[in-house]
Design a protein around this motif. Structure first.
Motif, PDB file in Angstrom:
ATOM      1  N   GLN A  39       0.834  -1.203   0.000  1.00 49.77           N
ATOM      2  CA  GLN A  39       0.000   0.000   0.000  1.00 49.77           C
ATOM      3  C   GLN A  39       0.865   1.249   0.000  1.00 49.77           C
ATOM      4  OE1 GLN A  39      -2.686  -0.606   3.263  1.00 49.77           O
ATOM      5  NE2 GLN A  39      -3.956  -2.009   2.091  1.00 49.77           N
ATOM      6  N   LYS A  71      -6.660   1.693  -3.856  1.00 49.76           N
ATOM      7  CA  LYS A  71      -7.986   1.086  -3.911  1.00 49.76           C
ATOM      8  C   LYS A  71      -8.295   0.515  -5.284  1.00 49.76           C
ATOM      9  CE  LYS A  71      -9.730   3.911  -0.209  1.00 49.76           C
ATOM     10  NZ  LYS A  71     -10.589   4.989   0.193  1.00 49.76           N
ATOM     11  N   ILE A 119      -6.039  -3.085  -4.906  1.00 48.51           N
ATOM     12  CA  ILE A 119      -6.484  -4.026  -3.874  1.00 48.51           C
ATOM     13  C   ILE A 119      -7.907  -3.678  -3.472  1.00 48.51           C
ATOM     14  CG2 ILE A 119      -6.023  -4.961  -1.588  1.00 48.51           C
ATOM     15  CD1 ILE A 119      -3.107  -4.005  -1.967  1.00 48.51           C
ATOM     16  N   LYS A 120      -8.838  -4.560  -3.787  1.00 54.17           N
ATOM     17  CA  LYS A 120     -10.252  -4.365  -3.452  1.00 54.17           C
ATOM     18  C   LYS A 120     -10.606  -5.286  -2.298  1.00 54.17           C
ATOM     19  CE  LYS A 120     -11.234  -2.273  -7.533  1.00 54.17           C
ATOM     20  NZ  LYS A 120     -11.940  -1.125  -7.867  1.00 54.17           N
ATOM     21  N   THR A 121     -11.256  -4.720  -1.302  1.00 52.57           N
ATOM     22  CA  THR A 121     -11.664  -5.496  -0.133  1.00 52.57           C
ATOM     23  C   THR A 121     -13.182  -5.571  -0.084  1.00 52.57           C
ATOM     24  OG1 THR A 121      -9.717  -4.714   1.052  1.00 52.57           O
ATOM     25  CG2 THR A 121     -11.473  -5.679   2.362  1.00 52.57           C
ATOM     26  N   TYR A 122     -13.694  -6.767   0.082  1.00 54.21           N
ATOM     27  CA  TYR A 122     -15.131  -6.997   0.170  1.00 54.21           C
ATOM     28  C   TYR A 122     -15.428  -7.767   1.446  1.00 54.21           C
ATOM     29  CZ  TYR A 122     -14.748  -6.082  -4.838  1.00 54.21           C
ATOM     30  OH  TYR A 122     -14.463  -5.520  -6.055  1.00 54.21           O
ATOM     31  N   TYR A 137      -8.200  -9.099  -5.014  1.00 53.69           N
ATOM     32  CA  TYR A 137      -9.382  -8.988  -4.165  1.00 53.69           C
ATOM     33  C   TYR A 137      -9.156  -9.740  -2.865  1.00 53.69           C
ATOM     34  CZ  TYR A 137     -10.811 -13.728  -5.489  1.00 53.69           C
ATOM     35  OH  TYR A 137     -10.861 -15.078  -5.671  1.00 53.69           O
ATOM     36  N   VAL A 138      -9.768  -9.214  -1.828  1.00 53.79           N
ATOM     37  CA  VAL A 138      -9.704  -9.827  -0.501  1.00 53.79           C
ATOM     38  C   VAL A 138     -11.127  -9.887   0.031  1.00 53.79           C
ATOM     39  CG1 VAL A 138      -8.804  -9.638   1.846  1.00 53.79           C
ATOM     40  CG2 VAL A 138      -7.429  -8.842  -0.078  1.00 53.79           C
ATOM     41  N   SER A 198     -13.188 -10.509   3.360  1.00 53.66           N
ATOM     42  CA  SER A 198     -13.029 -10.578   4.816  1.00 53.66           C
ATOM     43  C   SER A 198     -14.346 -10.948   5.476  1.00 53.66           C
ATOM     44  CB  SER A 198     -12.571  -9.228   5.365  1.00 53.66           C
ATOM     45  OG  SER A 198     -11.350  -8.859   4.803  1.00 53.66           O
ATOM     46  N   PRO A 215      -7.887 -13.460   5.878  1.00 56.82           N
ATOM     47  CA  PRO A 215      -9.095 -13.246   5.083  1.00 56.82           C
ATOM     48  C   PRO A 215      -9.805 -14.565   4.800  1.00 56.82           C
ATOM     49  CG  PRO A 215      -7.173 -13.062   3.691  1.00 56.82           C
ATOM     50  CD  PRO A 215      -6.673 -13.216   5.102  1.00 56.82           C
ATOM     51  N   ASN A 247      -8.994 -14.768  -1.038  1.00 57.15           N
ATOM     52  CA  ASN A 247      -8.333 -13.721  -1.802  1.00 57.15           C
ATOM     53  C   ASN A 247      -7.857 -14.315  -3.110  1.00 57.15           C
ATOM     54  OD1 ASN A 247      -6.113 -15.197  -1.038  1.00 57.15           O
ATOM     55  ND2 ASN A 247      -5.110 -13.570   0.060  1.00 57.15           N
ATOM     56  N   ILE A 250      -2.013 -10.872   0.780  1.00 54.30           N
ATOM     57  CA  ILE A 250      -2.027  -9.870  -0.283  1.00 54.30           C
ATOM     58  C   ILE A 250      -0.688  -9.805  -0.999  1.00 54.30           C
ATOM     59  CG2 ILE A 250      -2.309  -7.410  -0.764  1.00 54.30           C
ATOM     60  CD1 ILE A 250      -4.254  -7.315   1.607  1.00 54.30           C
TER      61      ILE A 250
END
Length: 99
Positions: A14, A25, A28-31, A50-51, A53, A63, A66, A82
């Protein structure tokens, strides 16, 4: 929070995005696992990590899932973290000769 290499690697990725003046963003997309729109959002992703959680999970928790997305299609999932997914993105870009 435990300060281990597993928590440092995502932070470094990051930081690298920020240093290169890129929006992290977008890479790395977090859902959440309860997000009903996650699949449609993933299908619209050109390239990224994608991650998924669990709801209420702490940052140091593993997670639920991913993986890597290229043009909305998922590459192998369950990469562990990641950093491994980021390495897979770089490898796929190189192997597929993507620009």
């Amino acid at each position: 929070m435990h300060d281990t290499i597993h928590t440092r690697r995502p932070c470094i990725l990051q930081f690298l995005c920020t240093y290169l003046n890129e929006d992290c963003k977008k890479l790395i997309k977090t859902y959440l696992n309860t997000d009903s729109e996650a699949n449609s959002c993933m299908e619209q992703t050109v390239m990224g990590v994608y991650v998924i959680s669990k709801e209420g999970a702490e940052p140091e928790d593993d997670p639920e899932g991913n993986g890597v997305l290229i043009e909305g299609v998922g590459a192998p999932s369950g990469l562990g973290n990641i950093a491994q997914a980021g390495a897979l993105v770089c490898g796929l870009i190189y192997c597929l000769n993507l620009s």
